[in-house]
Design an enzyme around this catalytic site. Sequence first.
Site, PDB file in Angstrom:
ATOM      1  N   GLU A  44      -0.935  -2.529  10.147  1.00  7.96           N
ATOM      2  CA  GLU A  44      -2.431  -3.170   8.433  1.00  7.96           C
ATOM      3  C   GLU A  44      -2.706  -3.583   9.248  1.00  7.96           C
ATOM      4  O   GLU A  44      -2.734  -4.466  10.064  1.00  7.96           O
ATOM      5  CB  GLU A  44      -1.262  -3.738   8.097  1.00  7.96           C
ATOM      6  N   LYS A 131      -3.555  -1.180  -0.899  1.00  9.19           N
ATOM      7  CA  LYS A 131      -2.535  -2.210  -1.239  1.00  9.19           C
ATOM      8  C   LYS A 131      -2.234  -2.429  -2.639  1.00  9.19           C
ATOM      9  O   LYS A 131      -3.423  -3.211  -3.038  1.00  9.19           O
ATOM     10  CB  LYS A 131      -1.973  -3.499  -0.058  1.00  9.19           C
ATOM     11  N   CYS A 165       3.132  -2.674   3.571  1.00 11.17           N
ATOM     12  CA  CYS A 165       4.225  -3.912   3.929  1.00 11.17           C
ATOM     13  C   CYS A 165       4.888  -4.064   3.091  1.00 11.17           C
ATOM     14  O   CYS A 165       5.489  -3.098   2.696  1.00 11.17           O
ATOM     15  CB  CYS A 165       3.269  -4.858   3.722  1.00 11.17           C
TER      16      CYS A 165
END
Length: 316
Positions: A44, A131, A165
Site C-alpha cells: 500500500e 480505496k 488494507c
Amino acid sequence: MSTLPVALVQAAPIPLDVSAGIEKAVRLARAAVESGAKVVAFGETFLGGYPLWLDEAPGAALWDHPGAKALHRIMLEQAVVANDARLLPLQELADASGAIISIGAHERVRRSLFNNQLTFRPGLPVLNRRKLVPTHGERLIWARGDGSTLGVHEAEWGRLGTLICWEHWMPLARAAMHNLGEDVHIAAWPTVRESHAIASRHYAMEGRCFVLAAGLVQKKDDLLAGLERVGGSEVARELLEAIPGEVLNKGGSLIAAPDTRVIAEAGEGEETLFATLDMAEVAEGLANLDTDGHYARPDVFELTVDTRAKAGVMWR
C-alpha cells in the site's frame, strides 16, 4: 497457463519523494521479472510511503496542526496524477516483459488525494483501484474512492484484482470482488500484522483464489530522510521526530493458497518472495465452496454495485 510465477516485493519506500520511489520500484520490479515473475506486487502506497504520522505522531490530528498541514502540502505536490509521465518506466517494463505490476501510490485528483493501487498491464491502460473507505486517521488526508474502480484485469491465465488494507473487512466489497471471479488477488497493506494475515488468508478461502498480501518496511529515519529529499520543513520535521520508536512498518508479507495455507512468508526486512502458483487449485477449491455460485443464496441476498464515477459536479 497451468502455473503462474509471481513475486511479492517487500521493500522500504522512499517516503514523500515519489520520483525516487518510482526509480526504486522499477529496479526491484525489473529484478523480479528477470527472475521469471509474471505478476509483481508491492504494498500500500509504496510510491510516497505510508503516512505513518497519522497513527504514530502525537498531535497529528489536532485542528490546524502546522506539521500536518506542511506534510499534506508536500504530498499534494509529490502525488502521481492521471497520465503521469513519471510512471512511464513501470508501464514500459510491463509492456516489454509481459508482466503485471501492482503498486500503491498517493494519487492527486483535482485538489484531493486518493489511495490508489495502480496495476500496470502489458499493452493496456493502467488499472486504478481507489480505496473506498480510508481507515480512521487516514480520512485526514485521503478522499473516498467510488465504485468506478472496482474491477479486475483479465489475463490469459485468469483474473487479477486488488483491495487495499481494511477493505478486506468490508463484506460487501469482498462479495463484489468474488463476483468478478478473481484467480489471483493482491491484498495491499502497510504492514502485514497478524490480523492482516488472517484477513488475507480468509479472503483466499472465501474467494477461492491465491492472495499476495504485500506489506512495507518503513522506519522513522526513512520518514525524516524522505522529508529532507523534498526540501524539508521544520514544522513537519518536529512532527515526525515526535514519533516514538524506530521500526514502524514491519513487513510480514505472505502468499496464501485458496485453501488458506501459506506458500511463502517474509520476515521484517526487505526481501522479495517468489512462488509458482498451481492455477488448478482455484477450480479444485470451487468443488466445495463457491461463495458467488453454489454456496450463495441470490433468492435471499442481493447486492447492487454502482460503478458510475462520481465527480460531484456535472458540467453540461
